[in-house]
Write a protein that holds these residues in place. Structure first.
Motif, PDB file in Angstrom:
ATOM      1  N   ASP A  30       0.930  -0.828  -0.270  1.00 53.34           N
ATOM      2  CA  ASP A  30      -0.187   0.123   0.126  1.00 53.34           C
ATOM      3  C   ASP A  30       0.578   1.284  -0.073  1.00 53.34           C
ATOM      4  OD1 ASP A  30      -2.086  -1.473   0.216  1.00 53.34           O
ATOM      5  OD2 ASP A  30      -2.585  -0.763   2.321  1.00 53.34           O
ATOM      6  N   ASP A  31       1.923   1.076   0.677  1.00 49.21           N
ATOM      7  CA  ASP A  31       3.114   2.210   0.735  1.00 49.21           C
ATOM      8  C   ASP A  31       3.267   2.416  -0.546  1.00 49.21           C
ATOM      9  OD1 ASP A  31       3.967   4.863   2.595  1.00 49.21           O
ATOM     10  OD2 ASP A  31       5.936   2.970   2.206  1.00 49.21           O
ATOM     11  N   TRP A  32       3.747   1.476  -1.209  1.00 53.68           N
ATOM     12  CA  TRP A  32       4.220   1.869  -2.641  1.00 53.68           C
ATOM     13  C   TRP A  32       3.543   2.121  -3.546  1.00 53.68           C
ATOM     14  CZ3 TRP A  32       3.482  -0.445  -7.722  1.00 53.68           C
ATOM     15  CH2 TRP A  32       3.860  -0.474  -8.147  1.00 53.68           C
ATOM     16  N   GLU A  33       2.134   1.860  -3.366  1.00 50.01           N
ATOM     17  CA  GLU A  33       0.873   2.337  -4.101  1.00 50.01           C
ATOM     18  C   GLU A  33       1.389   3.688  -4.190  1.00 50.01           C
ATOM     19  OE1 GLU A  33      -0.230   0.870  -6.961  1.00 50.01           O
ATOM     20  OE2 GLU A  33      -0.234  -1.216  -6.266  1.00 50.01           O
ATOM     21  N   ARG A  34       1.199   4.087  -2.817  1.00 49.61           N
ATOM     22  CA  ARG A  34       1.267   5.597  -2.826  1.00 49.61           C
ATOM     23  C   ARG A  34       2.529   6.302  -2.807  1.00 49.61           C
ATOM     24  NH1 ARG A  34      -0.725   3.756   2.430  1.00 49.61           N
ATOM     25  NH2 ARG A  34       0.872   4.590   3.332  1.00 49.61           N
ATOM     26  N   ARG A  35       3.243   6.298  -2.350  1.00 52.83           N
ATOM     27  CA  ARG A  35       4.847   6.804  -2.999  1.00 52.83           C
ATOM     28  C   ARG A  35       6.063   6.112  -3.525  1.00 52.83           C
ATOM     29  NH1 ARG A  35       5.126   7.409   4.351  1.00 52.83           N
ATOM     30  NH2 ARG A  35       3.651   8.068   4.400  1.00 52.83           N
ATOM     31  N   ALA A  36       5.986   5.580  -4.173  1.00 53.09           N
ATOM     32  CA  ALA A  36       6.855   5.459  -4.891  1.00 53.09           C
ATOM     33  C   ALA A  36       7.143   5.894  -6.112  1.00 53.09           C
ATOM     34  CB  ALA A  36       6.502   3.277  -5.742  1.00 53.09           C
ATOM     35  N   THR A  37       8.353   6.240  -5.651  1.00 53.59           N
ATOM     36  CA  THR A  37       9.048   7.780  -6.842  1.00 53.59           C
ATOM     37  C   THR A  37       9.034   7.182  -8.821  1.00 53.59           C
ATOM     38  OG1 THR A  37      11.668   6.455  -7.478  1.00 53.59           O
ATOM     39  CG2 THR A  37      10.712   8.115  -5.686  1.00 53.59           C
ATOM     40  N   ILE A  38       8.728   6.107  -8.967  1.00 52.68           N
ATOM     41  CA  ILE A  38       8.155   5.510 -10.098  1.00 52.68           C
ATOM     42  C   ILE A  38       7.347   5.873 -10.779  1.00 52.68           C
ATOM     43  CG2 ILE A  38       7.629   3.242  -9.948  1.00 52.68           C
ATOM     44  CD1 ILE A  38       8.386   1.923 -12.770  1.00 52.68           C
ATOM     45  N   ARG A  39       5.694   5.995  -9.640  1.00 50.36           N
ATOM     46  CA  ARG A  39       4.801   6.654  -9.776  1.00 50.36           C
ATOM     47  C   ARG A  39       4.298   7.831  -9.700  1.00 50.36           C
ATOM     48  NH1 ARG A  39       1.161   2.437 -10.692  1.00 50.36           N
ATOM     49  NH2 ARG A  39       1.023   0.923  -9.914  1.00 50.36           N
ATOM     50  N   THR A  40       5.578   8.762  -8.486  1.00 49.93           N
ATOM     51  CA  THR A  40       5.062  10.093  -7.565  1.00 49.93           C
ATOM     52  C   THR A  40       5.977  10.864  -8.892  1.00 49.93           C
ATOM     53  OG1 THR A  40       6.141   9.694  -6.110  1.00 49.93           O
ATOM     54  CG2 THR A  40       3.731   9.061  -5.930  1.00 49.93           C
ATOM     55  N   ARG A  41       7.447  10.831  -9.662  1.00 50.98           N
ATOM     56  CA  ARG A  41       8.454  11.788  -9.151  1.00 50.98           C
ATOM     57  C   ARG A  41       8.692  11.804 -10.952  1.00 50.98           C
ATOM     58  NH1 ARG A  41       7.668  11.156  -4.595  1.00 50.98           N
ATOM     59  NH2 ARG A  41       9.834  11.554  -3.300  1.00 50.98           N
ATOM     60  N   PRO A  42       8.321  13.445 -11.943  1.00 49.13           N
ATOM     61  CA  PRO A  42       9.072  13.536 -12.976  1.00 49.13           C
ATOM     62  C   PRO A  42      10.232  13.061 -13.146  1.00 49.13           C
ATOM     63  CG  PRO A  42       8.632  15.635 -11.955  1.00 49.13           C
ATOM     64  CD  PRO A  42       8.236  14.220 -10.752  1.00 49.13           C
ATOM     65  N   ARG A  43      10.463  12.935 -14.477  1.00 50.80           N
ATOM     66  CA  ARG A  43      12.359  13.136 -15.206  1.00 50.80           C
ATOM     67  C   ARG A  43      12.664  14.364 -14.391  1.00 50.80           C
ATOM     68  NH1 ARG A  43      15.341  13.666 -20.681  1.00 50.80           N
ATOM     69  NH2 ARG A  43      16.553  13.105 -20.173  1.00 50.80           N
ATOM     70  N   ARG A  44      13.909  14.329 -14.031  1.00 46.04           N
ATOM     71  CA  ARG A  44      14.834  15.050 -12.751  1.00 46.04           C
ATOM     72  C   ARG A  44      15.901  15.456 -14.008  1.00 46.04           C
ATOM     73  NH1 ARG A  44      14.316  16.588  -7.991  1.00 46.04           N
ATOM     74  NH2 ARG A  44      12.673  14.859  -6.316  1.00 46.04           N
ATOM     75  N   LEU A  45      16.151  17.303 -14.546  1.00 46.97           N
ATOM     76  CA  LEU A  45      17.223  17.286 -15.493  1.00 46.97           C
ATOM     77  C   LEU A  45      18.342  18.340 -14.715  1.00 46.97           C
ATOM     78  CD1 LEU A  45      15.226  18.748 -18.080  1.00 46.97           C
ATOM     79  CD2 LEU A  45      15.361  16.195 -18.356  1.00 46.97           C
ATOM     80  N   LEU A  46      19.372  17.521 -15.009  1.00 47.90           N
ATOM     81  CA  LEU A  46      20.398  18.055 -14.541  1.00 47.90           C
ATOM     82  C   LEU A  46      20.745  19.404 -14.933  1.00 47.90           C
ATOM     83  CD1 LEU A  46      22.994  16.869 -13.058  1.00 47.90           C
ATOM     84  CD2 LEU A  46      24.149  16.682 -15.042  1.00 47.90           C
ATOM     85  N   GLU A  47      21.169  20.383 -13.835  1.00 43.42           N
ATOM     86  CA  GLU A  47      21.145  21.908 -14.209  1.00 43.42           C
ATOM     87  C   GLU A  47      22.674  22.631 -14.826  1.00 43.42           C
ATOM     88  OE1 GLU A  47      19.071  21.257 -10.858  1.00 43.42           O
ATOM     89  OE2 GLU A  47      20.477  20.391 -11.234  1.00 43.42           O
ATOM     90  N   ASP A  48      22.310  23.640 -15.342  1.00 46.62           N
ATOM     91  CA  ASP A  48      24.020  23.759 -15.544  1.00 46.62           C
ATOM     92  C   ASP A  48      23.751  24.787 -14.958  1.00 46.62           C
ATOM     93  OD1 ASP A  48      25.836  24.594 -17.133  1.00 46.62           O
ATOM     94  OD2 ASP A  48      25.441  24.638 -19.370  1.00 46.62           O
ATOM     95  N   ASP A  49      24.397  25.020 -14.037  1.00 48.62           N
ATOM     96  CA  ASP A  49      25.302  26.279 -12.674  1.00 48.62           C
ATOM     97  C   ASP A  49      26.065  25.795 -12.167  1.00 48.62           C
ATOM     98  OD1 ASP A  49      24.218  23.451 -11.156  1.00 48.62           O
ATOM     99  OD2 ASP A  49      22.885  24.052 -10.345  1.00 48.62           O
ATOM    100  N   ASP A  50      27.241  26.571 -11.195  1.00 47.30           N
ATOM    101  CA  ASP A  50      28.336  26.388 -11.014  1.00 47.30           C
ATOM    102  C   ASP A  50      28.295  25.508  -9.554  1.00 47.30           C
ATOM    103  OD1 ASP A  50      26.267  27.876  -9.136  1.00 47.30           O
ATOM    104  OD2 ASP A  50      27.813  29.457  -8.716  1.00 47.30           O
ATOM    105  N   LYS A  51      27.509  24.408  -9.557  1.00 49.91           N
ATOM    106  CA  LYS A  51      26.670  23.793  -8.147  1.00 49.91           C
ATOM    107  C   LYS A  51      27.875  22.369  -9.059  1.00 49.91           C
ATOM    108  CE  LYS A  51      24.091  25.444  -5.666  1.00 49.91           C
ATOM    109  NZ  LYS A  51      24.545  25.443  -3.421  1.00 49.91           N
TER     110      LYS A  51
END
Length: 315
Positions: free
Chosen positions: A11-32
């Motif tokens: 049940d926790d997986w259904e609510r919170r798994a990142t494959i279900r809840t997160r968008p694709r993250r894009l690498l920033e071109d900054d000085d970090k």
């Protein structure tokens, strides 16, 4: 704990798994930074700081590539294999259907983590133009598990894999947490680590419950056999040999003078990594052994005490 007491993570997986809840993250071109300085001792060496600061970003990029490579090996070749065997009921230790369903959520998560890691590798290569050097084909766990399994009867190989993976999953959570909180690192990379951490916390609970279920049903002889090889596993798992070898090879790819290269080799080779009770991951391992029930077994407690005593004297 009995099978009836097992608490599912589905049940926790259904609510919170990142494959279900997160968008694709894009690498920033900054000085970090792409990778934390504190995780790469080479760039903190006095010789490097004084004579090679222009190579910092190259070294950090290669270190990030190795980290990604390690994640892919860990997730797809080790954790995935163990979890998939449980999910498909091909494990020598039988588990209830609820455990097998949870194991399949771990398979999905770990393969997704590997996909995201490779996506970040490709994004980093595209942004920096720095191609990955030859990367290791194994991680510490790749060596530790077979070494321990070789010292127990064949019917315990799967059980040793289960406990070894559980130890690793409970220690990687701590490692990823530290990475995700480093403000010097790019926000997308920290987000990647935070996403990973969200899933790994759930996995750590799953593996701990599964080991507890197995351990309560295991015979006294099987428990004692596994207790004897836990020190063998830990000695090969808690080492920085692969990282040190990678760093030494990395130095060879820097366009610097031979004397400078030799000086860096000497500094990296001298770095100590003692395995004691103060080891940064030992607290997590002791916590897992306590919560899973292993530490309440006299042979496990004695073997671990002897191991830490010997390791402390060696250090």
């Amino acid at each position: 704990m009995t099978a009836a007491d097992y608490k599912t993570i589905a049940d926790d997986w259904e609510r919170r798994a990142t494959i279900r809840t997160r968008p694709r993250r894009l690498l920033e071109d900054d000085d970090k930074l792409i990778y934390p300085l504190c995780r790469q001792p080479l760039v903190l060496c006095a010789t490097f700081i004084e004579h090679c600061p222009q190579w910092r970003d190259f070294v950090l990029a290669q270190s990030f590539y190795k980290f990604i490579n390690d994640v892919v090996i860990f997730e797809t070749e080790i954790v995935d294999q163990t979890a998939r065997g449980i999910a498909k009921n091909r494990f020598s230790v039988p588990f209830p259907l609820a455990c097998r369903i949870d194991a399949m959520t771990v398979v999905v998560d770990e393969d997704y983590h590997a996909l995201v890691a490779l996506d970040f590798l490709q994004q980093t290569v595209t942004m920096t133009g720095i191609q990955p050097l030859s990367l290791p084909q194994e991680i510490e766990l790749s060596r530790a598990l077979p070494a321990a399994q070789a010292q127990v009867p064949a019917h315990l190989h799967d059980a040793v894999a289960l406990i070894g993976v559980a130890i690793a999953e409970n220690t990687v959570t701590h490692d990823v947490a530290a990475f995700s909180k480093d403000a010097s690192v790019k926000a997308s990379v920290r987000g990647l680590m935070a996403d990973h951490l969200a899933d790994e916390g759930r996995h750590a609970q799953f593996w701990t419950r599964l080991v507890r279920l197995y351990w309560q049903a295991a015979s006294a002889n099987d428990r004692d056999s596994i207790a004897k090889v836990l020190p063998i596993f830990l000695a090969r798992y808690l080492t920085n040999d692969l990282q040190k070898n990678f760093d030494l090879q990395l130095i060879n790819h820097l366009d610097i003078s031979s004397p400078l290269r030799d000086a860096l080799h000497d500094e990296v080779a001298a770095l100590a990594f003692p395995i004691t009770r103060q080891h940064p991951l030992m607290g997590n391992i002791l916590g897992f052994l306590q919560h899973s029930g292993l530490l309440q077994t006299p042979s496990v407690a004695q073997g671990l005490a002897d191991y830490l005593h010997v390791a402390g004297r060696v250090a």
